[in-house]
Design a protein around this motif. Sequence first.
Motif, PDB file in Angstrom:
ATOM      1  N   LEU A 191       0.788  -1.091   0.034  1.00  0.00           N
ATOM      2  CA  LEU A 191       0.072  -0.158   0.091  1.00  0.00           C
ATOM      3  C   LEU A 191       1.062   1.346   0.123  1.00  0.00           C
ATOM      4  N   PHE A 192       0.350   2.085  -0.524  1.00  0.00           N
ATOM      5  CA  PHE A 192       0.952   3.386  -0.798  1.00  0.00           C
ATOM      6  C   PHE A 192      -0.004   4.561  -0.132  1.00  0.00           C
ATOM      7  N   PRO A 193       0.017   4.976   1.139  1.00  0.00           N
ATOM      8  CA  PRO A 193      -0.978   5.626   1.671  1.00  0.00           C
ATOM      9  C   PRO A 193      -0.418   7.118   1.503  1.00  0.00           C
ATOM     10  N   LEU A 194      -1.565   7.910   1.021  1.00  0.00           N
ATOM     11  CA  LEU A 194      -1.311   9.364   0.423  1.00  0.00           C
ATOM     12  C   LEU A 194      -2.452  10.031   0.770  1.00  0.00           C
ATOM     13  N   HIS A 195      -2.121  11.458   1.011  1.00  0.00           N
ATOM     14  CA  HIS A 195      -3.233  12.396   1.211  1.00  0.00           C
ATOM     15  C   HIS A 195      -3.792  13.067  -0.329  1.00  0.00           C
TER      16      HIS A 195
ATOM     17  N   VAL B  48       8.905  10.001  -5.132  1.00  0.00           N
ATOM     18  CA  VAL B  48       9.046   9.023  -4.338  1.00  0.00           C
ATOM     19  C   VAL B  48      10.551   9.275  -3.859  1.00  0.00           C
ATOM     20  N   PHE B  49      10.728   9.422  -2.304  1.00  0.00           N
ATOM     21  CA  PHE B  49      11.779   9.536  -1.717  1.00  0.00           C
ATOM     22  C   PHE B  49      12.260   8.694  -0.390  1.00  0.00           C
ATOM     23  N   GLU B  50      11.398   7.948   0.049  1.00  0.00           N
ATOM     24  CA  GLU B  50      11.526   7.172   1.390  1.00  0.00           C
ATOM     25  C   GLU B  50      11.934   5.882   0.686  1.00  0.00           C
TER      26      GLU B  50
ATOM     27  N   TRP C 149       8.506   5.916 -15.299  1.00  0.00           N
ATOM     28  CA  TRP C 149       9.097   6.523 -14.389  1.00  0.00           C
ATOM     29  C   TRP C 149      10.417   7.018 -14.834  1.00  0.00           C
ATOM     30  N   HIS C 150      11.132   8.197 -13.935  1.00  0.00           N
ATOM     31  CA  HIS C 150      12.291   8.791 -14.460  1.00  0.00           C
ATOM     32  C   HIS C 150      13.043   9.423 -13.132  1.00  0.00           C
TER      33      HIS C 150
ATOM     34  N   GLY D 232      16.739  14.641  -7.880  1.00  0.00           N
ATOM     35  CA  GLY D 232      17.355  13.460  -7.191  1.00  0.00           C
ATOM     36  C   GLY D 232      16.355  12.658  -6.732  1.00  0.00           C
ATOM     37  N   LEU D 233      15.115  12.911  -6.686  1.00  0.00           N
ATOM     38  CA  LEU D 233      14.022  12.187  -6.442  1.00  0.00           C
ATOM     39  C   LEU D 233      13.392  11.285  -7.516  1.00  0.00           C
ATOM     40  N   LEU D 234      12.949  10.110  -7.395  1.00  0.00           N
ATOM     41  CA  LEU D 234      12.366   9.316  -8.264  1.00  0.00           C
ATOM     42  C   LEU D 234      10.769   9.792  -8.554  1.00  0.00           C
ATOM     43  N   GLY D 235      10.647   9.979 -10.001  1.00  0.00           N
ATOM     44  CA  GLY D 235       9.423  10.647 -10.312  1.00  0.00           C
ATOM     45  C   GLY D 235       8.684   9.343 -11.008  1.00  0.00           C
ATOM     46  N   VAL D 236       7.357   8.956 -10.429  1.00  0.00           N
ATOM     47  CA  VAL D 236       6.776   7.805 -11.198  1.00  0.00           C
ATOM     48  C   VAL D 236       5.366   8.305 -11.394  1.00  0.00           C
ATOM     49  N   THR D 237       4.704   7.832 -12.508  1.00  0.00           N
ATOM     50  CA  THR D 237       3.168   7.932 -12.897  1.00  0.00           C
ATOM     51  C   THR D 237       2.341   6.633 -12.649  1.00  0.00           C
TER      52      THR D 237
END
Length: 197
Positions: free
Chosen positions: A10-14, A27-29, A75-76, A81-86
């Motif tokens: 699960l990816f809990p988000l607001h 994504v950074f954690e 993704w990219h 420096g963070l990971l970007g995903v859609t």
Amino acid sequence: MDEEQLRIPLFPLHTVLYPGGPLPLRVFEPRYLDMVSTCLRHGTGLGICLIRSGSETGPAATTYEIGTFSTITYWHMRHDGLLGVTVRGQQRFRIISEQVQPNQLTVATVVLLPNESECDIPAEYLPLADLLRQMIEQIGHHYDGISKKYGDASWVSCRLAELLPIGLAQKQLLLQLDDARDRLARLGSIVEQLGIR
């Protein structure tokens, strides 16, 4: 017919994601970087859930039991420096049980809920489809690669629920509805209250 069960991270988000909708994320954690890596390596999906209590970082958050199973479409590595995903929403699910891993990643057993069938928008809600078309033309670059279904009650109601400036609890309630026409009726009232033309 037996309901299909899956075991997914699960990816809990607001935020609330609907079936068919895109969601760009940073994504950074470490737990979520590992999760994304595993999903990409094995071609598996993940669950996007609205946070009921807690936060997106730190200890595992408590979520609502209805979320959206999604797959990573892009993704990219970003300049910061963070990971970007859609991710794109595929199908709603209900959480049956969940387990928090030592790294605070929550893995859940879920039951997939049936996707709504395509159905024509009732005539009284055609102005909502026109409103959605205008919104996507103005701000919808994330929808560029997605086929538009302005005549489908489910597609229009889900996209409007994503894009309208309404509270997260209201968006969650709209996600939990099983009937697209009911969702359209509620969205019609919301648009009226917001004074959007």
